[in-house]
Design an enzyme around this catalytic site. Structure first.
Site, PDB file in Angstrom:
ATOM      1  N   ASP A 372       0.835  -1.167   0.014  1.00 35.40           N
ATOM      2  CA  ASP A 372      -0.070  -0.245   0.146  1.00 35.40           C
ATOM      3  C   ASP A 372       1.060   1.365  -0.114  1.00 35.40           C
ATOM      4  O   ASP A 372       1.698   1.246   0.806  1.00 35.40           O
ATOM      5  CB  ASP A 372      -0.925  -0.031   1.450  1.00 35.40           C
ATOM      6  N   GLU A 409       1.936  -0.361  -5.194  1.00 37.84           N
ATOM      7  CA  GLU A 409       0.953   0.561  -5.301  1.00 37.84           C
ATOM      8  C   GLU A 409       2.075   2.077  -5.524  1.00 37.84           C
ATOM      9  O   GLU A 409       2.307   2.661  -4.512  1.00 37.84           O
ATOM     10  CB  GLU A 409      -0.125   0.950  -4.221  1.00 37.84           C
TER      11      GLU A 409
END
Length: 714
Positions: A372, A409
């Site tokens: 993330d 990401e």
């Protein structure tokens, strides 16, 4: 089965008053069994004293045994350690850490607050866990976090669980599917099966996922990407649903309290170590069906929020080391939009993250990780983006993690956007440009012809300059963060009113369209077009070079009612309504058969960019496309599989039907229709060997908003 539920007393451990205590050793950090006892080791550079407390029950406010770690005896460098006799699996424990409470200097030690072990492998759940008592300051004081709190929170703070269980992996080992054969299914452990329509015995749990393995296998996916399972507090959010007045919950879980422990809330068999066993059982069972497990991990921030947040773990152990602080060290740098940022490239923190990854890989048999807001992991302690971040290089080159899938990401909430250039080649990336360009092409936006062509060919324009190949592009049209595929073609605008922020949260750039009605409609014309566009998106995704990722539920038109930021909706907004599978079985069949089509035509998923010999581009008339024509919305390509077989793909994103010229088939071969998204099921997609042969005409009529695939083989 190793994780069948046992009586609670089997897991609770009472501590003897005559327990022997020794000096212990500094490594490994956390807990490990040794010589009839357990060694406890905790890092803290700036602590003045550390106390280990052992508890008999999760709700106990008073420990059964207290062990003060004398620095003169129990300290090695920055690690305090102790060996305790007779500790068994299931023992509850926590720490208290003392030191200066000087927020302006970056120190927030508070001996009154019970702290979780950063390396704990299980955390006992605390019903209705409230972060309020864990605040290290006096919230009633006018100066807030500058005023030290004397309130003790042990009775309402979760405890760590020492785990040392025997689990039969039955010779399980990593599957190591190559990227070229990988199809990812992104899902949420709870939301996947919590709805009554799921029809499982253990809804919303790791076992619930296991019960749906036959479904996943039939669909044809090769990996599940699970949204966060690192322990978090589902009650962290304090707002209420503006329409129902029900409490909002931390549904997504992107706020870990520690990095090693699996979420107890997802265990059907208990939270005193059983969650670890049940997670292992899920992984083993998925592996037995050929499905890899990828975890969405959060190492960029924690649940401790900003200076007004709770003291749960890292803040109370050594705030100045674990977090990025501003020049006024009272405040936190915030590159995640959550209140704090982990100081990931500090040597101690870096090693902690690597240790967590090794643990999930080696002990829990996880196959890969999606990081993330991974750009944060490339920032130094001052927040500057590094050209060669030690942590990112360490993850890629670590000998234990060498065969593990790693997905970035490749952006953060502070403006970094590194899609196409994130670290080294071993790092794959969520390709946000794929999502946006494919959406815009099928919406009919001007000037998207070249971008669409590049995306379905693996995005060479994005990845070549950094030496990466198409396998580094994780292609997706939708993901958890945004509209579902059904909502992408059903809503022009986001509808996040239920989140309680007046629809101000969530992105406004959805590139969505409703085709004449906002939301659900009985208009058959609108519904027919929406269905066609859903099939166009699935078609594009599954014929593109790169690695396809399907948002769970898109294959049967799961809806969130237009909510594109359902992080706090632990309700039917987010839950999978499995009745949609029957209602939209034609879309499910289309997705399933397209996955099989991709598998049957490996030319579509090669880990190299297309060569000129492999692909040729055409306009509908059979000439070369006019790549600079902003109004062009029709495109075709001829893909050469081998000397005797070809694919001809036609894409019409315009509002008008068009006759596409079809090139000559190979000698002794004929063109056959494989896919036509304009047709109704089952005539929209044909299984191998059942494709109808086209007549001798040299053109094929491609409907408006339609994708077509022809196959030719001897």
């Amino acid at each position: 089965m190793e994780t069948r539920e046992r009586p609670l007393h089997d897991y609770l451990v009472e501590v003897s008053e005559h327990t022997e205590v020794r000096r212990g050793v500094p490594l490994p950090l956390g807990t490990h069994e040794s010589g009839g006892g357990v060694n406890f080791a905790l890092f803290s550079r700036h602590a003045s004293r550390i106390r280990l407390e052992l508890f008999d029950h999760p709700a106990d406010a008073t420990p059964a045994k207290v062990i003060d770690l004398d620095p003169a005896r129990h300290r090695t460098g920055d690690v305090l350690h102790v060996w305790v006799e007779g500790i068994r699996s299931g023992q509850l424990y926590a720490y208290r850490v003392d030191g200066p409470y000087q927020p302006e200097e970056g120190h927030r030690f508070n001996f009154n607050k019970l702290l979780l072990d950063p390396c704990a492998t299980a955390i006992a759940p605390q019903p209705d866990w409230d972060f309020g008592p864990a605040r290290g300051y006096d919230p009633s004081a006018s100066e807030k976090d500058l005023v030290f709190s004397t309130a003790d929170d042990a009775g309402v703070m979760p405890k760590c669980v020492f785990t040392h269980e025997h689990f039969h992996w039955h010779d399980d080992q990593p599957l190591r599917h190559p990227w070229s054969k990988t199809v990812i299914y992104e899902t949420h452990v709870r939301g996947f099966t919590i709805h009554p329509s799921a029809g499982v015995e253990h809804p919303g749990t790791y076992r619930g996922v296991m019960e749906k393995i036959p479904y996943l296998k039939e669909l044809g996916v090769t990996a599940v990407e699970l949204m966060p399972v690192q322990a978090f507090n589902e009650n962290q959010i304090t707002g209420t649903h503006p329409q129902t007045a029900q409490p909002l919950r931390n549904y997504w879980g992107y706020d870990p309290v520690t990095f090693f422990a699996p979420q107890a809330f997802y265990s059907s068999s208990g939270g005193l170590g059983q969650q670890k066993l049940e997670f292992k059982e899920m992984v083993r069972t998925l592996h037995a069906s050929g499905i890899e497990v990828i975890l969405d991990v959060v190492f960029n921030h924690t649940a401790e929020e900003n200076e007004l947040g709770p003291t749960l773990c890292f803040r109370g152990i050594d705030n100045a080391v674990f977090y990025m602080l501003k020049e006024d060290k009272r405040y936190y740098k915030d590159y995640a939009g959550t209140g704090n940022t982990i100081n990931a490239n500090h040597p101690v923190v870096r090693e902690h993250i690597l240790a967590a990854l090794r643990y999930w890989s080696v002990e829990m048999h996880v196959d890969g990780f999606r990081f993330d807001l991974a750009s944060i992991l490339g920032r130094d302690g001052n927040g500057k983006l590094l050209s060669n971040p030690p942590l990112l290089e360490g993850i890629a080159e670590d000998p234990i993690l060498r065969g593990v899938k790693i997905i970035a990401e490749a952006w953060d909430a502070a403006g970094a956007y590194e899609v196409g250039s994130f670290s080294e080649r071993r790092w794959t990336e969520w390709n946000g440009r794929y999502r946006d360009d494919v959406r815009r092409f099928w919406r009919g936006d001007d000037g998207m012809l070249g971008s669409f062509a590049s995306r379905i060919c693996g995005s060479a324009d994005i990845y070549t300059k950094s030496g990466k190949g198409p396998e580094c592009s994780i292609n997706f049209v939708t993901c958890h963060d945004g509209l579902t595929l059904n909502d992408l073609v059903s809503y022009r605008d986001k509808h996040n009113e239920a989140n309680g922020m007046n629809n101000q949260d969530g992105t406004n750039e959805n590139f969505s369209v409703n085709y004449g009605a906002e939301g659900e409609t009985a208009d058959t014309r609108i519904e027919s077009l929406r269905k066609r566009q859903i099939k166009n998106f699935l078609l594009s995704l599954l014929i593109s070079r790169g690695v396809p990722m399907l948002l769970g539920g898109d294959e049967f038109r799961r809806t969130q009612g237009g909510n594109n930021n359902a992080y706090c909706q632990d309700n039917e907004t987010s839950w999978y309504d499995w009745r949609c599978l029957e209602r939209h079985h034609d879309i499910y069949r289309f997705a399933r058969e397209l996955i099989a089509f991709r598998r049957a035509h490996p030319i579509l998923s090669k880990e190299q960019f297309y060569t000129e010999a492999e692909i040729q581009w055409f306009n509908p008339n059979g000439g070369l496309p006019d790549w600079v024509d902003l109004k062009a919305k029709q495109l075709a390509c001829l893909v050469h599989e081998d000397e005797s077989s070809m694919l001809y793909l036609m894409f019409n994103a315009s509002t008008e039907a068009a006759a596409f010229r079809v090139p000559a088939a190979p000698k002794r071969a004929h063109w056959r229709l494989a896919v036509d998204t304009c047709r109704e099921a089952p005539q929209d997609l044909f299984s191998p060997g059942e494709e109808p042969r086209l007549d001798a005409s040299q053109t094929y009529a491609v409907g408006s908003h339609t994708g077509v695939i022809l196959v030719a083989r001897r």
